[in-house]
Design a protein around this motif. Structure first.
Motif, PDB file in Angstrom:
ATOM      1  N   ALA A 150     -20.401 -19.099   1.972  1.00  0.00           N
ATOM      2  CA  ALA A 150     -21.807 -19.764   1.704  1.00  0.00           C
ATOM      3  C   ALA A 150     -22.942 -18.749   1.942  1.00  0.00           C
ATOM      4  CB  ALA A 150     -22.058 -20.716   2.690  1.00  0.00           C
ATOM      5  N   ASN A 151     -22.850 -17.686   2.924  1.00  0.00           N
ATOM      6  CA  ASN A 151     -23.805 -16.682   3.170  1.00  0.00           C
ATOM      7  C   ASN A 151     -23.589 -15.467   2.643  1.00  0.00           C
ATOM      8  OD1 ASN A 151     -25.920 -17.651   5.491  1.00  0.00           O
ATOM      9  ND2 ASN A 151     -23.912 -18.568   5.872  1.00  0.00           N
ATOM     10  N   PHE A 152     -22.472 -14.943   2.200  1.00  0.00           N
ATOM     11  CA  PHE A 152     -22.197 -13.611   1.638  1.00  0.00           C
ATOM     12  C   PHE A 152     -21.504 -13.425   0.294  1.00  0.00           C
ATOM     13  CE2 PHE A 152     -22.516 -13.635   6.469  1.00  0.00           C
ATOM     14  CZ  PHE A 152     -23.484 -12.343   6.480  1.00  0.00           C
ATOM     15  N   LEU A 153     -20.870 -14.643  -0.228  1.00  0.00           N
ATOM     16  CA  LEU A 153     -20.496 -14.596  -1.597  1.00  0.00           C
ATOM     17  C   LEU A 153     -21.181 -15.622  -2.734  1.00  0.00           C
ATOM     18  CD1 LEU A 153     -16.695 -14.518  -0.419  1.00  0.00           C
ATOM     19  CD2 LEU A 153     -17.842 -12.842  -1.270  1.00  0.00           C
ATOM     20  N   ILE A 154     -21.352 -16.661  -2.211  1.00  0.00           N
ATOM     21  CA  ILE A 154     -21.859 -17.644  -3.147  1.00  0.00           C
ATOM     22  C   ILE A 154     -23.427 -17.322  -3.637  1.00  0.00           C
ATOM     23  CG2 ILE A 154     -22.851 -19.925  -3.009  1.00  0.00           C
ATOM     24  CD1 ILE A 154     -20.601 -21.021  -1.629  1.00  0.00           C
ATOM     25  N   PRO A 155     -24.305 -16.686  -2.863  1.00  0.00           N
ATOM     26  CA  PRO A 155     -25.304 -16.276  -3.582  1.00  0.00           C
ATOM     27  C   PRO A 155     -25.329 -15.553  -4.800  1.00  0.00           C
ATOM     28  CG  PRO A 155     -25.908 -16.404  -1.142  1.00  0.00           C
ATOM     29  CD  PRO A 155     -24.269 -16.556  -1.254  1.00  0.00           C
ATOM     30  N   THR A 156     -24.391 -14.514  -4.674  1.00  0.00           N
ATOM     31  CA  THR A 156     -23.997 -13.659  -6.050  1.00  0.00           C
ATOM     32  C   THR A 156     -23.465 -14.506  -6.883  1.00  0.00           C
ATOM     33  OG1 THR A 156     -24.003 -11.775  -4.547  1.00  0.00           O
ATOM     34  CG2 THR A 156     -22.987 -11.585  -6.673  1.00  0.00           C
ATOM     35  N   TRP A 157     -22.496 -15.087  -6.861  1.00  0.00           N
ATOM     36  CA  TRP A 157     -21.616 -16.015  -7.464  1.00  0.00           C
ATOM     37  C   TRP A 157     -22.599 -17.045  -8.470  1.00  0.00           C
ATOM     38  CZ3 TRP A 157     -17.407 -17.664  -3.565  1.00  0.00           C
ATOM     39  CH2 TRP A 157     -16.505 -16.658  -3.680  1.00  0.00           C
ATOM     40  N   ILE A 158     -23.590 -17.818  -7.731  1.00  0.00           N
ATOM     41  CA  ILE A 158     -24.520 -18.719  -8.336  1.00  0.00           C
ATOM     42  C   ILE A 158     -25.554 -17.767  -9.052  1.00  0.00           C
ATOM     43  CG2 ILE A 158     -26.346 -20.294  -7.796  1.00  0.00           C
ATOM     44  CD1 ILE A 158     -23.226 -21.150  -7.174  1.00  0.00           C
ATOM     45  N   ALA A 159     -25.955 -16.671  -8.786  1.00  0.00           N
ATOM     46  CA  ALA A 159     -26.985 -15.919  -9.455  1.00  0.00           C
ATOM     47  C   ALA A 159     -26.292 -15.582 -10.914  1.00  0.00           C
ATOM     48  CB  ALA A 159     -27.230 -14.712  -8.965  1.00  0.00           C
ATOM     49  N   LYS A 160     -25.108 -15.111 -10.681  1.00  0.00           N
ATOM     50  CA  LYS A 160     -24.347 -14.738 -12.002  1.00  0.00           C
ATOM     51  C   LYS A 160     -24.074 -15.952 -12.750  1.00  0.00           C
ATOM     52  CE  LYS A 160     -21.967 -10.678 -10.086  1.00  0.00           C
ATOM     53  NZ  LYS A 160     -22.363  -9.635 -11.041  1.00  0.00           N
ATOM     54  N   PHE A 161     -23.614 -17.049 -12.211  1.00  0.00           N
ATOM     55  CA  PHE A 161     -23.385 -18.431 -12.999  1.00  0.00           C
ATOM     56  C   PHE A 161     -24.451 -19.042 -13.652  1.00  0.00           C
ATOM     57  CE2 PHE A 161     -22.825 -22.832 -13.200  1.00  0.00           C
ATOM     58  CZ  PHE A 161     -21.497 -23.072 -13.872  1.00  0.00           C
ATOM     59  N   LYS A 162     -25.853 -18.803 -12.888  1.00  0.00           N
ATOM     60  CA  LYS A 162     -26.918 -19.533 -13.425  1.00  0.00           C
ATOM     61  C   LYS A 162     -27.510 -18.725 -14.689  1.00  0.00           C
ATOM     62  CE  LYS A 162     -29.141 -22.759 -12.061  1.00  0.00           C
ATOM     63  NZ  LYS A 162     -29.107 -24.210 -12.623  1.00  0.00           N
ATOM     64  N   GLN A 163     -27.357 -17.338 -14.665  1.00  0.00           N
ATOM     65  CA  GLN A 163     -27.644 -16.718 -15.994  1.00  0.00           C
ATOM     66  C   GLN A 163     -26.916 -16.970 -17.013  1.00  0.00           C
ATOM     67  OE1 GLN A 163     -26.744 -12.373 -14.483  1.00  0.00           O
ATOM     68  NE2 GLN A 163     -28.310 -12.571 -13.206  1.00  0.00           N
ATOM     69  N   ARG A 164     -25.701 -17.477 -16.944  1.00  0.00           N
ATOM     70  CA  ARG A 164     -24.933 -17.912 -18.180  1.00  0.00           C
ATOM     71  C   ARG A 164     -25.188 -19.471 -18.346  1.00  0.00           C
ATOM     72  NH1 ARG A 164     -19.146 -14.792 -17.021  1.00  0.00           N
ATOM     73  NH2 ARG A 164     -19.812 -12.995 -16.410  1.00  0.00           N
ATOM     74  N   PHE A 165     -25.148 -20.397 -17.190  1.00  0.00           N
ATOM     75  CA  PHE A 165     -25.151 -21.744 -17.501  1.00  0.00           C
ATOM     76  C   PHE A 165     -26.176 -22.133 -16.758  1.00  0.00           C
ATOM     77  CE2 PHE A 165     -20.728 -20.192 -17.417  1.00  0.00           C
ATOM     78  CZ  PHE A 165     -20.518 -20.711 -18.612  1.00  0.00           C
ATOM     79  N   GLU A 166     -27.612 -21.882 -17.191  1.00  0.00           N
ATOM     80  CA  GLU A 166     -28.868 -22.268 -16.477  1.00  0.00           C
ATOM     81  C   GLU A 166     -29.122 -23.817 -16.428  1.00  0.00           C
ATOM     82  OE1 GLU A 166     -33.368 -21.148 -17.164  1.00  0.00           O
ATOM     83  OE2 GLU A 166     -32.297 -20.632 -18.721  1.00  0.00           O
ATOM     84  N   GLN A 167     -28.779 -24.489 -17.296  1.00  0.00           N
ATOM     85  CA  GLN A 167     -29.005 -26.071 -17.352  1.00  0.00           C
ATOM     86  C   GLN A 167     -28.024 -26.660 -16.295  1.00  0.00           C
ATOM     87  OE1 GLN A 167     -30.596 -27.769 -20.878  1.00  0.00           O
ATOM     88  NE2 GLN A 167     -29.765 -25.832 -21.979  1.00  0.00           N
ATOM     89  N   VAL A 168     -27.101 -26.131 -15.956  1.00  0.00           N
ATOM     90  CA  VAL A 168     -26.120 -26.814 -14.732  1.00  0.00           C
ATOM     91  C   VAL A 168     -26.917 -26.839 -13.572  1.00  0.00           C
ATOM     92  CG1 VAL A 168     -23.763 -26.675 -13.567  1.00  0.00           C
ATOM     93  CG2 VAL A 168     -23.942 -26.044 -16.039  1.00  0.00           C
ATOM     94  N   GLU A 169     -26.620 -28.035 -12.804  1.00  0.00           N
ATOM     95  CA  GLU A 169     -27.524 -28.390 -11.669  1.00  0.00           C
ATOM     96  C   GLU A 169     -26.189 -27.883 -10.701  1.00  0.00           C
ATOM     97  OE1 GLU A 169     -28.970 -32.128 -11.509  1.00  0.00           O
ATOM     98  OE2 GLU A 169     -30.255 -32.183 -13.375  1.00  0.00           O
TER      99      GLU A 169
END
Length: 300
Positions: free
Chosen positions: A103-122
């Motif tokens: 949650a603290n050391f991996l997810i922030p990077t994963w989510i940033a990369k994901f939202k760059q591709r799939f911005e409208q996914v909540e």
């Protein structure tokens, strides 16, 4: 019941202004279109088309119906696009449950990369302990659980996918006498430790290590609620820390901390994805898992 097929024919005629053009676009013969429109007019008890020169024009009722038909088929296109987006994973939602480490050391990077591709996914993310993460997954309160720690027993209904093994390191300040040295566990345990509060999984691993080798419990001379504060104290020159390599790798690479190599000791955390077995994931969830597989360590 409204004849949507006939309404669609009328919509194309109204849009193109020509039965001939509508026939070409729809690959339906002109006589067949004319017959269906006449039948449609009879069903509605309205006259929609009228002759004009060599072509046709819309009646007053036809003009008003054309506006309504245009709205209806625009909404139809929106529905089709929505379904396509949802199937492809560009829209939708994902609920994540995660333990402290990912949650603290991996997810922030994963989510940033994901939202760059799939911005409208909540996305919603809950940080919790491993047992609660598994409970949320089993009770369908989460779509995916992300786990970091000692491999656990889990029900047959849980599917686990290991991403990688994360090492646990002993670290000290660069000026410490054990910096970059190979020493025994006995010598390491004579050092004062700066750790997180009781209940920390890594702290428990350290105490378990001492029990395994029949050594006295380590001296926790400083205790912080946050991991960042504990690391900062060690960087400042006091004590040692036992911590995930994910947390301190960059500090070590920058020379702010140094590893201590304890002979015969190599402990690891498992970083894994948990999902419900034999249950298909939504397209957005599958897209996230594909991205995590592509970048299992975050930025690497």
């Amino acid at each position: 019941m409204l004849n949507l097929h006939a309404l669609r024919l009328f919509h194309v005629i109204a849009s193109t202004g020509s039965v001939t053009r509508a026939s070409e676009l729809l690959s339906i013969s002109q006589p067949a279109i004319t017959a269906q429109i006449k039948k449609f007019e009879k069903e509605l008890s309205l006259s929609l088309l009228k002759p004009q020169g060599r072509g046709i024009a819309l009646t007053d009722a036809g003009e008003e119906l054309a506006v309504l038909a245009k709205r209806l088929f625009a909404v139809e296109q929106q529905i089709e696009q929505f379904a396509l987006d949802y199937r492809s994973g560009t829209k939708g939602s994902i609920r994540l449950a995660a333990t402290y480490l990912p949650a603290n050391f991996l997810i922030p990077t994963w989510i940033a990369k994901f939202k760059q591709r799939f911005e409208q996914v909540e996305m919603s993310i809950t940080t919790t302990n491993s047992s609660d993460a598994m409970k949320q997954l089993l009770q369908v309160e989460a779509d995916i659980a992300l786990y970091g720690g000692v491999p656990e027993h889990y029900p047959d209904t849980i599917q686990t996918e290991e991403l990688f093994q994360d090492e646990l390191w002993f670290v000290v300040a660069p000026g410490h006498r054990y910096a970059n040295q190979h020493i025994s566990l006995q010598d390491m345990m004579k050092e004062p430790f700066v750790m997180r509060e009781e209940g920390s999984a890594t702290r428990e691993r350290l105490f378990s290590l001492c029990r395994t080798y029949n050594m006295p419990a380590p001296l926790i001379s400083l205790q912080f609620n946050g991991l960042h504060e504990a690391i900062t104290a060690v960087i400042a020159g006091y004590g040692a820390n036992f911590v995930s390599s994910l947390v301190v790798r960059e500090y070590v690479e920058r020379g702010e901390l140094c590893r201590v190599y304890v002979e015969g000791i190599r402990l690891q955390n498992t970083i894994a994805i948990w999902t419900r077995k034999d249950e298909p994931l939504s397209a957005p969830a599958m897209n996230l898992i594909r991205l995590i597989r592509q970048f299992p360590r975050g930025n690497e």
